[in-house]
Design an enzyme around this catalytic site. Structure first.
Site, short mmCIF file in Angstrom:
data_model
loop_
_atom_site.label_atom_id
_atom_site.label_comp_id
_atom_site.label_asym_id
_atom_site.label_seq_id
_atom_site.Cartn_x
_atom_site.Cartn_y
_atom_site.Cartn_z
N TYR A 478 0.83 -1.22 0.02
CA TYR A 478 0.12 0.08 -0.17
C TYR A 478 0.88 1.22 -0.19
O TYR A 478 0.73 2.00 -0.88
CB TYR A 478 -0.97 -0.09 1.30
CG TYR A 478 -1.93 1.10 1.14
CD1 TYR A 478 -3.03 1.02 0.38
CD2 TYR A 478 -1.90 2.20 1.92
CE1 TYR A 478 -4.15 2.05 0.37
CE2 TYR A 478 -2.88 3.25 1.89
CZ TYR A 478 -3.89 3.16 0.96
OH TYR A 478 -4.72 4.09 1.10
N SER A 558 -6.31 1.31 -4.52
CA SER A 558 -6.49 2.88 -4.11
C SER A 558 -4.98 3.21 -4.17
O SER A 558 -4.52 3.52 -5.27
CB SER A 558 -7.26 2.89 -2.60
OG SER A 558 -7.45 4.08 -2.37
N ASP A 642 -17.66 4.13 -7.62
CA ASP A 642 -16.46 4.54 -6.81
C ASP A 642 -16.47 6.08 -6.75
O ASP A 642 -15.99 6.93 -7.63
CB ASP A 642 -15.20 4.09 -7.35
CG ASP A 642 -13.93 4.20 -6.44
OD1 ASP A 642 -14.23 5.10 -5.33
OD2 ASP A 642 -12.96 3.71 -6.53
N HIS A 677 -15.76 1.83 -3.92
CA HIS A 677 -14.36 1.73 -3.76
C HIS A 677 -13.97 0.26 -2.89
O HIS A 677 -12.87 -0.07 -3.07
CB HIS A 677 -13.91 2.83 -2.68
CG HIS A 677 -12.41 3.09 -2.73
ND1 HIS A 677 -11.60 3.38 -3.77
CD2 HIS A 677 -11.53 3.08 -1.66
CE1 HIS A 677 -10.28 3.59 -3.28
NE2 HIS A 677 -10.19 3.57 -2.33
#
Length: 716
Positions: A478, A558, A642, A677
């Site tokens: 991430y 993301s 999203d 999302h």
């Protein structure tokens, strides 16, 4: 554009080698280009796919349909797609139970009987009673796409305010229910976003929202959050504006919560996802004014507890790894703070329950939990079931026991009951799942990034694998927003590892594993550190022969989708497959959509200054797809609803890849309809998504049958 994808696979079994070739045509419908040009500090930047940002246009809708037709035409021809879907469904089909919690006369818990799209809330009054269904989100919509987004009980437990999300949107509706009669007690509250619900006694609750944007609610910018108080029995239009209505009180994120004793309203105001101002209001005094605790958003600080006017504040102000301080509410500014639990070398994430503080520390991303009394005296270190992630350790003050969960990458999450006074744990619920953790191993290694920084990574796989460079591997990370990736079990990753796959997770900079300094080292003009850390992780796995470039996939969602997009455009040679999900991919315009401007702490914006613009343009995935380059096989995934990271990011990136890709690797986009999302995605959709993601990945690594069936002896 028509390209022929040729996969060559040599499968070896016990008796013979068999070579087979498969070719699959991919017919990409051409994406229209427009003459849109923006100028930043004298530099012109073309944006030929700007029209795809209009999520309400018929033209964009037709493009989405055409892309999905191409993508699903490809995915439906992967020979083991249905095998993966069946195994995901079979493994998913076990009872999952959440930790119980008490509200009023009832004990509640969440449960999913296996393949239900959404978890159901059950309750019982007395130990031994048969639990009854209290709230079933699977009844909210026929297709399971309306989900329960939040729930908050009144102080006496007789009323419940719960929020729902439709189609995965961040916009919520709030419904109020009488828990005894199960009746809805008043009109639905609408247009709520990025909000909890915090009750003041039993009379009403605080919530936050934005004014409804002009234009598309899925992509239009929202930047002035407001805190309201809803009094039961009154229409929403009469809700009292508490904070955020003036230019001086303008913040992108505003939150309000009431202390457990109903004495104080705590208000937090933020202009970005890092740093907040902090205020309190004495609810026992009518018309009391706001008292400022912090008037600058240069720390992350919140009130975790109070005893009368004594406040306990969690903060990273001058303490990057966080600490707890105490102060009196009459003079609560930092010069009066006193350390209660001082900062240590490990990151602190505390909770309270049963009259104690529970200080969870991350030690190289692994949990360690200490119990303190309200005088700051260490009572004990809690003996955890193993090495992994412990979560929970929270309850009301009067409780004698609490519950916590424990998991790691190879151990399904189990729930433990903890006796607060004597410190003993007993197993409360262990899932009955068709997966044996004893057949797998999970090891932490440390590798060196480009600038010499040591980075931890946990690598999980079947025991006894051969380090021959031919193991299909997913590298996942991430790297942003102070978010820590701690060990946790995942059904989809279990299916991947059953196939002989390796799952590797590095704790790269930008995350919160080592506190604020680690986070800041992956922000703004240091964002390249994040990509370098990820690239170095891939190079480590290849050097140690866990895998090779032909068997490596990179995945992230993301901000992690940005990570994948930047890595694959900087080092397209490094991996065979790239899987960017709901990614932030247009770094010059991200801040113009919905709440995107709130991410500027991590990214900076193209409008800040020329240096920041040049830096962002230098790694922005949409702007760094080049002609004449062979990019890895790519499956971009997003949802058409999203409104966190708008799908235009993914649309534009896919269009760039399809226009410029050289060679035969497919570049496809899978657009989930009526999905957002990720939060609240129905189980059925999740299973379909990962059957496609894993199918695409293995097929493009050269497999025509699942690796498990050829004993990992596939030769490329």
């Amino acid at each position: 554009m028509l390209s022929i994808i040729v996969l060559t696979v040599a499968c070896k079994n016990e008796t013979k080698e068999q070579n087979s070739k498969t070719s699959m045509a991919v017919d990409y419908s051409e994406t229209k280009k427009v003459d849109t040009v923006d100028t930043y500090f004298g530099t012109e930047v073309k944006d030929p796919y700007r029209w795809l940002e209009d999520d309400r246009s018929e033209e964009t809708g037709k493009w989405v349909a055409a892309q999905n037709k191409t993508t699903f035409g490809y995915l439906e021809n992967i020979p083991f797609r249905e095998d993966l879907k069946k195994r995901l469904s079979d493994l998913w089909n076990y009872e999952k139970v959440g930790s119980p919690f008490k509200e009023g006369d009832y004990t509640y818990f969440y449960k999913n009987n296996g393949l239900q799209n959404q978890f159901v809330i059950y309750r019982f009054k007395n130990e031994g009673d048969e639990p009854e269904v209290f709230l079933d989100p699977n009844t909210f919509s026929k297709d399971g796409t309306t989900s329960l987004a939040g729930a908050s009980f009144s102080k006496n437990g007789k009323l419940l305010a719960y929020s729902i999300s439709e189609g995965g949107s961040d916009w919520r509706k709030v419904i109020i229910k009488n828990v005894e009669t199960n009746e809805i007690v008043e009109d639905t509250i609408i247009d709520v976003k990025f909000s909890g619900m915090s009750w003041k006694g039993n009379e009403g609750f605080y919530y936050s929202s934005y004014d409804k944007p002009k234009g598309s609610e899925l992509s239009a910018k929202t930047d002035q959050h407001k805190l309201y108080y809803h009094k039961l029995g009154t229409p929403q239009k009469e809700d009292q504006l508490i904070f955020g209505g003036t230019p001086e009180e303008k913040h992108r994120y505003v939150g309000g919560s009431v202390t457990e004793d109903d004495r104080y309203l705590i208000i937090s105001g933020s202009v970005s996802t890092s740093g907040n101002k902090l205020f309190i209001k004495d609810l026992t005094k009518p018309n009391s004014s706001l008292i400022t605790i912090l008037n600058e958003p240069n720390s992350d600080s919140y009130i975790i507890e109070n005893v009368g006017s004594k406040l306990y504040i969690v903060t990273n102000l001058n303490a990057p790894n966080q600490k707890i301080v105490t102060v009196d509410a009459a003079n609560p500014t930092p010069e009066n703070w006193k350390d209660f639990i001082p900062e240590t070398e490990n990151v602190l994430s505390p909770n309270t329950g049963g009259g104690y503080f529970f200080a969870e520390y991350m030690v190289d991303a692994v949990s360690k939990v200490l119990q303190y009394d309200y005088d700051g005296k260490l009572i004990r270190e809690i003996e955890l079931p193993g090495v992994g992630s412990a979560n929970g350790f929270g309850s009301k003050k009067e409780e004698k026991e609490l519950y916590y969960s424990f998991t790691n990458y190879k151990t399904p999450g189990s729930i433990y009951k903890y006796d607060i006074a004597n410190g003993t744990s007993e197993l409360y619920n262990k899932p009955k799942i068709d997966f044996n953790p004893d057949n797998y191993e999970s090891n932490q290694v440390f590798y060196t990034s480009k600038d010499g920084t040591k980075i931890p990574m946990i690598i999980t796989h079947k025991k006894g694998i051969e380090l021959n460079g031919k193991n299909p591997t997913i590298l996942y990370a991430y790297g942003g927003f102070n978010i820590s990736l701690t060990p946790s079990f995942s059904i989809v990753n279990a299916v991947w590892m059953e196939q002989g796959g390796i799952y590797a997770v590095p704790n790269i900079r930008g995350g919160g594993e080592y506190g604020k300094k680690w986070h800041d080292a992956g922000t703004k003009m240091q964002k390249q550190n994040v990509f370098d850390d990820f690239i170095a992780a891939a190079e480590f796995l290849i050097a140690k022969k866990y895998t090779s470039s032909d068997y490596l996939a990179i995945r992230g969602g993301s901000n992690g989708g940005l990570l994948v997009g930047a890595t694959m455009t900087q080092r397209p040679d490094l991996m065979k497959v790239a899987l960017p999900a709901v990614g932030v991919l247009d770094m010059l315009r991200y801040h113009t959509f919905t709440a995107g401007a709130g991410w500027a702490y991590d990214y900076g914006t193209a409008e800040d200054n020329k240096e920041m613009f040049d830096y962002l343009k230098g790694y922005s995935p949409v702007h760094n797809v080049k002609e004449g380059v062979q990019y890895p096989a790519t499956l971009v995934t997003t949802g058409d609803h999203d409104d966190r990271v708008v799908p235009a990011h993914s649309f534009k990136f896919a269009a760039e890849l399809q226009a410029k890709q050289t060679g035969d690797n497919p570049t496809l986009i899978r657009i989930e309809t009526n999905a957002g999302h990720g939060a609240g995605t129905p189980v059925s959709k999740t299973i379909d998504q990962f059957a496609d993601i894993f199918g695409f990945t293995l097929y493009n690594m050269g497999y025509e049958v699942l690796p498990e069936k050829v004993n990992n002896k596939v030769k490329g």
